[in-house]
Design a protein around this motif. Sequence first.
Motif, mmCIF file in Angstrom:
data_model
loop_
_atom_site.group_PDB
_atom_site.id
_atom_site.type_symbol
_atom_site.label_atom_id
_atom_site.label_comp_id
_atom_site.label_asym_id
_atom_site.label_seq_id
_atom_site.Cartn_x
_atom_site.Cartn_y
_atom_site.Cartn_z
ATOM 1 N N ASP A 147 -0.948 1.278 3.250
ATOM 2 C CA ASP A 147 -2.092 0.423 2.904
ATOM 3 C C ASP A 147 -2.955 1.003 1.788
ATOM 4 O OD1 ASP A 147 -2.017 -1.950 4.288
ATOM 5 O OD2 ASP A 147 -3.057 -1.187 6.061
ATOM 6 N N HIS A 188 -3.367 -6.428 -1.468
ATOM 7 C CA HIS A 188 -3.364 -4.953 -1.403
ATOM 8 C C HIS A 188 -1.955 -4.368 -1.485
ATOM 9 C CE1 HIS A 188 -2.882 -5.731 3.015
ATOM 10 N NE2 HIS A 188 -2.220 -4.574 3.012
ATOM 11 N N HIS A 212 5.326 -4.364 3.355
ATOM 12 C CA HIS A 212 5.104 -4.046 4.772
ATOM 13 C C HIS A 212 4.613 -5.238 5.593
ATOM 14 C CE1 HIS A 212 1.069 -2.905 3.125
ATOM 15 N NE2 HIS A 212 0.618 -3.319 4.290
ATOM 16 N N HIS A 213 4.094 -6.277 4.939
ATOM 17 C CA HIS A 213 3.710 -7.475 5.715
ATOM 18 C C HIS A 213 4.815 -8.539 5.720
ATOM 19 C CE1 HIS A 213 -0.277 -6.148 6.695
ATOM 20 N NE2 HIS A 213 -0.514 -5.842 5.428
HETATM 21 FE FE LIG Z 1 -1.339 -3.864 4.833
#
Ligand SMILES: [Fe+2]
Length: 292
Positions: A147, A188, A212-213
């Motif tokens: 993140d 992000h 990652h999402h």
């Molecule tokens: Fe994230």
Amino acid sequence: MVKQLNQEELQKVVNSVPMLSPSASQLIQITSQADHDLMDVIDLVRTDASLTARVLKIVNSAAFGLINTITSIDRAISYLGERIIVGIAVGDSAGKLFEKELSGYESAGGDLWKHDLRTAIAAREVVTQSGVDISSELAFTAGLLHDIGKSIISDYLHGSVTDAVEMITTDEDLDYLDAEEKLVGFDHTRAGYELARAWKLPEELAEVILHHHEPINAKEEYRALVYAVHLGDNIAMMGGFGTGSDSMRYKLDPEYTHYINIGPKTLASIMLNVDIEFEKLESSFTGSGDEN
Ligand SMILES: [Fe+2]
Ligand SMILES: [Fe+2]
């Protein structure tokens, strides 16, 4: 009022972020390779006096409760494990990014580090407990960095939480990534991916940061790793450790079962293990475990 960024402006912002230290960067490179040797890690740490001192201080801190002091760096690294060495080096090198207040998410200073550390621990557990053929050290590093883009776009999202939440609640097809993109021009994951490229991180880590999402969009060869971090991220958020306004406002991709063989019982036990491991690691990385 939120400021929209174009690609050129995003690049400028990314280029203004300090580079990782050479030790942190090389440690990430070495430990990402499946066939690396622990001696390579030891040799690298030995060349960095301040990192050596930090590692020895941490291994002998109250957090690890050793009876006898460890004075040799190879024993310290063997004892702590590579992931902790990478965590120390990344934390020392880019701590400001992880520790800063994410005002654009109405999230306090330090929340990002806590969320990332929990994700890292959970991703490693997911890999270990499912038996999937991925390096658990790599999963940890990937979780730690996933993140990082939030620290870049947070300032530009400042004051936008109400708008973002409204967007998502009025259109259930949207998640927080869509809201970020509509508000700032980038989400992000894209900001983090650009930083991963600027830092010359290994391709698999850049893929994790970018997807990652939505792990299904990752390159096939890295998809299991991306799913492991996706699960780790969700475990961290379900445990109540998100980063403010966006927590639990992403979709869990149920396709993970095709890549990671893990049942609900194991996931529940991982959540418990994450709590225990987190308590141990948090104080050592932040230095608050240095009192003894
Ligand atoms: Fe994230
Ligand atoms: Fe996350």
